[in-house]
Design a protein around this motif. Structure first.
Motif, mmCIF file in Angstrom:
data_model
loop_
_atom_site.group_PDB
_atom_site.id
_atom_site.type_symbol
_atom_site.label_atom_id
_atom_site.label_comp_id
_atom_site.label_asym_id
_atom_site.label_seq_id
_atom_site.Cartn_x
_atom_site.Cartn_y
_atom_site.Cartn_z
ATOM 1 N N SER A 1 1.927 0.133 11.919
ATOM 2 C CA SER A 1 1.158 0.522 11.301
ATOM 3 C C SER A 1 1.043 -0.226 9.731
ATOM 4 O O SER A 1 -0.011 -0.492 8.944
ATOM 5 C CB SER A 1 1.647 2.072 10.738
ATOM 6 O OG SER A 1 0.832 2.473 9.767
ATOM 7 N N VAL A 2 2.285 -0.732 9.410
ATOM 8 C CA VAL A 2 1.992 -1.633 8.372
ATOM 9 C C VAL A 2 1.309 -3.022 8.338
ATOM 10 O O VAL A 2 0.777 -3.571 7.737
ATOM 11 C CB VAL A 2 3.702 -1.807 7.655
ATOM 12 C CG1 VAL A 2 3.847 -2.819 6.462
ATOM 13 C CG2 VAL A 2 4.147 -0.563 7.305
ATOM 14 N N ALA A 3 1.733 -3.554 9.957
ATOM 15 C CA ALA A 3 1.077 -4.700 10.143
ATOM 16 C C ALA A 3 -0.261 -4.485 10.007
ATOM 17 O O ALA A 3 -0.998 -5.255 9.782
ATOM 18 C CB ALA A 3 1.673 -5.235 11.386
ATOM 19 N N ALA A 4 -0.725 -3.235 10.509
ATOM 20 C CA ALA A 4 -2.276 -3.209 10.558
ATOM 21 C C ALA A 4 -2.681 -2.837 9.113
ATOM 22 O O ALA A 4 -3.957 -3.486 8.939
ATOM 23 C CB ALA A 4 -2.552 -1.722 11.575
ATOM 24 N N CYS A 5 -2.012 -2.486 8.275
ATOM 25 C CA CYS A 5 -2.417 -2.394 6.868
ATOM 26 C C CYS A 5 -2.619 -3.895 6.596
ATOM 27 O O CYS A 5 -3.622 -4.289 5.501
ATOM 28 C CB CYS A 5 -1.565 -1.758 5.913
ATOM 29 S SG CYS A 5 -1.551 0.033 6.144
ATOM 30 N N LEU A 6 -1.761 -4.544 6.756
ATOM 31 C CA LEU A 6 -1.908 -6.274 6.244
ATOM 32 C C LEU A 6 -2.920 -6.763 6.924
ATOM 33 O O LEU A 6 -3.971 -7.444 6.011
ATOM 34 C CB LEU A 6 -0.609 -6.926 6.827
ATOM 35 C CG LEU A 6 -0.509 -8.389 6.400
ATOM 36 C CD1 LEU A 6 -0.493 -8.867 5.093
ATOM 37 C CD2 LEU A 6 0.358 -9.028 7.593
ATOM 38 N N PHE A 7 -3.403 -6.788 8.052
ATOM 39 C CA PHE A 7 -4.512 -7.113 8.833
ATOM 40 C C PHE A 7 -5.901 -6.479 8.078
ATOM 41 O O PHE A 7 -6.917 -7.308 8.037
ATOM 42 C CB PHE A 7 -4.527 -7.151 10.227
ATOM 43 C CG PHE A 7 -3.550 -8.164 10.735
ATOM 44 C CD1 PHE A 7 -3.879 -9.669 10.772
ATOM 45 C CD2 PHE A 7 -2.454 -7.623 11.344
ATOM 46 C CE1 PHE A 7 -3.014 -10.575 11.137
ATOM 47 C CE2 PHE A 7 -1.340 -8.740 11.764
ATOM 48 C CZ PHE A 7 -1.979 -10.237 11.769
ATOM 49 N N HIS A 8 -5.747 -5.456 7.694
ATOM 50 C CA HIS A 8 -6.582 -4.755 6.883
ATOM 51 C C HIS A 8 -7.412 -5.551 5.698
ATOM 52 O O HIS A 8 -8.423 -5.764 5.351
ATOM 53 C CB HIS A 8 -6.926 -3.173 6.858
ATOM 54 C CG HIS A 8 -7.949 -2.667 6.208
ATOM 55 N ND1 HIS A 8 -9.012 -2.382 6.917
ATOM 56 C CD2 HIS A 8 -8.138 -2.091 4.887
ATOM 57 C CE1 HIS A 8 -10.099 -1.961 6.131
ATOM 58 N NE2 HIS A 8 -9.468 -1.677 5.016
ATOM 59 N N GLY A 9 -6.139 -5.878 4.917
ATOM 60 C CA GLY A 9 -6.376 -6.826 3.954
ATOM 61 C C GLY A 9 -7.222 -7.976 3.934
ATOM 62 O O GLY A 9 -7.915 -8.463 3.091
ATOM 63 N N PHE A 10 -7.019 -8.570 5.303
ATOM 64 C CA PHE A 10 -7.595 -9.620 5.677
ATOM 65 C C PHE A 10 -8.878 -9.537 6.356
ATOM 66 O O PHE A 10 -9.723 -10.548 6.649
ATOM 67 C CB PHE A 10 -6.799 -10.316 6.809
ATOM 68 C CG PHE A 10 -5.736 -11.052 5.963
ATOM 69 C CD1 PHE A 10 -5.652 -12.316 5.369
ATOM 70 C CD2 PHE A 10 -4.381 -10.564 6.374
ATOM 71 C CE1 PHE A 10 -4.486 -12.940 4.906
ATOM 72 C CE2 PHE A 10 -3.042 -11.218 5.669
ATOM 73 C CZ PHE A 10 -3.483 -12.422 4.999
ATOM 74 N N SER A 11 -9.291 -8.255 6.595
ATOM 75 C CA SER A 11 -10.539 -7.872 7.330
ATOM 76 C C SER A 11 -11.847 -8.070 6.872
ATOM 77 O O SER A 11 -12.885 -8.037 7.337
ATOM 78 C CB SER A 11 -10.446 -6.353 7.885
ATOM 79 O OG SER A 11 -10.512 -5.752 6.855
ATOM 80 N N ASP A 12 -11.990 -8.098 5.419
ATOM 81 C CA ASP A 12 -13.227 -8.185 4.839
ATOM 82 C C ASP A 12 -13.605 -9.609 4.527
ATOM 83 O O ASP A 12 -12.758 -10.320 3.894
ATOM 84 C CB ASP A 12 -13.354 -7.408 3.364
ATOM 85 C CG ASP A 12 -14.601 -7.163 2.808
ATOM 86 O OD1 ASP A 12 -15.258 -6.311 3.052
ATOM 87 O OD2 ASP A 12 -14.889 -8.313 2.097
ATOM 88 N N PRO A 13 -14.918 -9.944 4.807
ATOM 89 C CA PRO A 13 -15.185 -11.278 4.609
ATOM 90 C C PRO A 13 -14.898 -11.904 3.085
ATOM 91 O O PRO A 13 -14.606 -12.997 2.973
ATOM 92 C CB PRO A 13 -16.487 -11.552 4.960
ATOM 93 C CG PRO A 13 -16.820 -10.535 5.979
ATOM 94 C CD PRO A 13 -15.870 -9.398 5.305
ATOM 95 N N SER A 14 -15.325 -10.977 2.099
ATOM 96 C CA SER A 14 -15.038 -11.362 0.685
ATOM 97 C C SER A 14 -13.838 -11.638 0.303
ATOM 98 O O SER A 14 -13.360 -12.494 -0.516
ATOM 99 C CB SER A 14 -15.786 -10.458 -0.263
ATOM 100 O OG SER A 14 -17.171 -10.064 -0.055
ATOM 101 N N ARG A 15 -12.692 -10.430 0.896
ATOM 102 C CA ARG A 15 -11.292 -10.669 0.688
ATOM 103 C C ARG A 15 -10.840 -12.037 1.017
ATOM 104 O O ARG A 15 -10.049 -12.597 0.665
ATOM 105 C CB ARG A 15 -10.780 -9.469 1.184
ATOM 106 C CG ARG A 15 -10.711 -8.276 0.134
ATOM 107 C CD ARG A 15 -9.676 -7.047 0.536
ATOM 108 N NE ARG A 15 -9.797 -6.596 2.029
ATOM 109 C CZ ARG A 15 -10.498 -5.722 2.174
ATOM 110 N NH1 ARG A 15 -11.330 -5.047 1.283
ATOM 111 N NH2 ARG A 15 -10.651 -5.415 3.631
#
Length: 134
Positions: A19-33
């Motif tokens: 779950s924490v790893a998924a949160c990390l990848f969510h941080g990378f998921s937006d093109p602007s971020r």
């Protein structure tokens, strides 16, 4: 990727670690971020620098920097009336971005063509179309 580790005597809950790893990848998921993170690999920047380099609105950059800071991926320090942003863990971030580029090179168009998360799905959601069930 083995997510279950033993720290001292207590094993790490695999579901919680994933779950924490998924949160990390969510941080990378937006093109602007992602663009902000990639640009910060070049060094520290103020919000105004990032808006100029990336062609994004100040409010967009600020919103995404706040998200990245909350995720622990970037840090800031005051300089006069501005804040200077940098990567919290530059080497690890560069390694993750490089690994992603290698993996994308290996998968070719498969990621872009994915019916759930691919480019066509992303564009449809940007236009207000209903997203497929996940």
């Amino acid at each position: 990727m083995a997510m279950t580790q033993v720290t001292g005597d207590a094993p790490v809950d695999e579901a919680a670690a994933l779950s924490v790893a998924a949160c990390l990848f969510h941080g990378f998921s937006d093109p602007s971020r992602l663009a902000i993170l990639r640009h910060l690999t070049l060094g520290e920047h103020r919000v105004v620098d990032l808006t100029g380099h990336l062609g994004l609105a100040q409010s967009t950059v600020s919103k995404h920097l706040a998200c990245l800071r909350d995720c622990g991926l970037v840090t800031s320090r005051p300089q006069g009336r501005a804040s200077i942003f940098s990567l919290t863990h530059p080497r690890a971030t560069v390694e993750v971005l490089a690994a992603a580029e290698r993996l994308l090179g290996l998968t070719g168009d498969a990621v872009a063509l994915c019916p759930v998360y691919g480019v066509a799905t992303t564009r449809a959601s940007d236009l207000g179309a209903e997203e497929p069930a996940r």
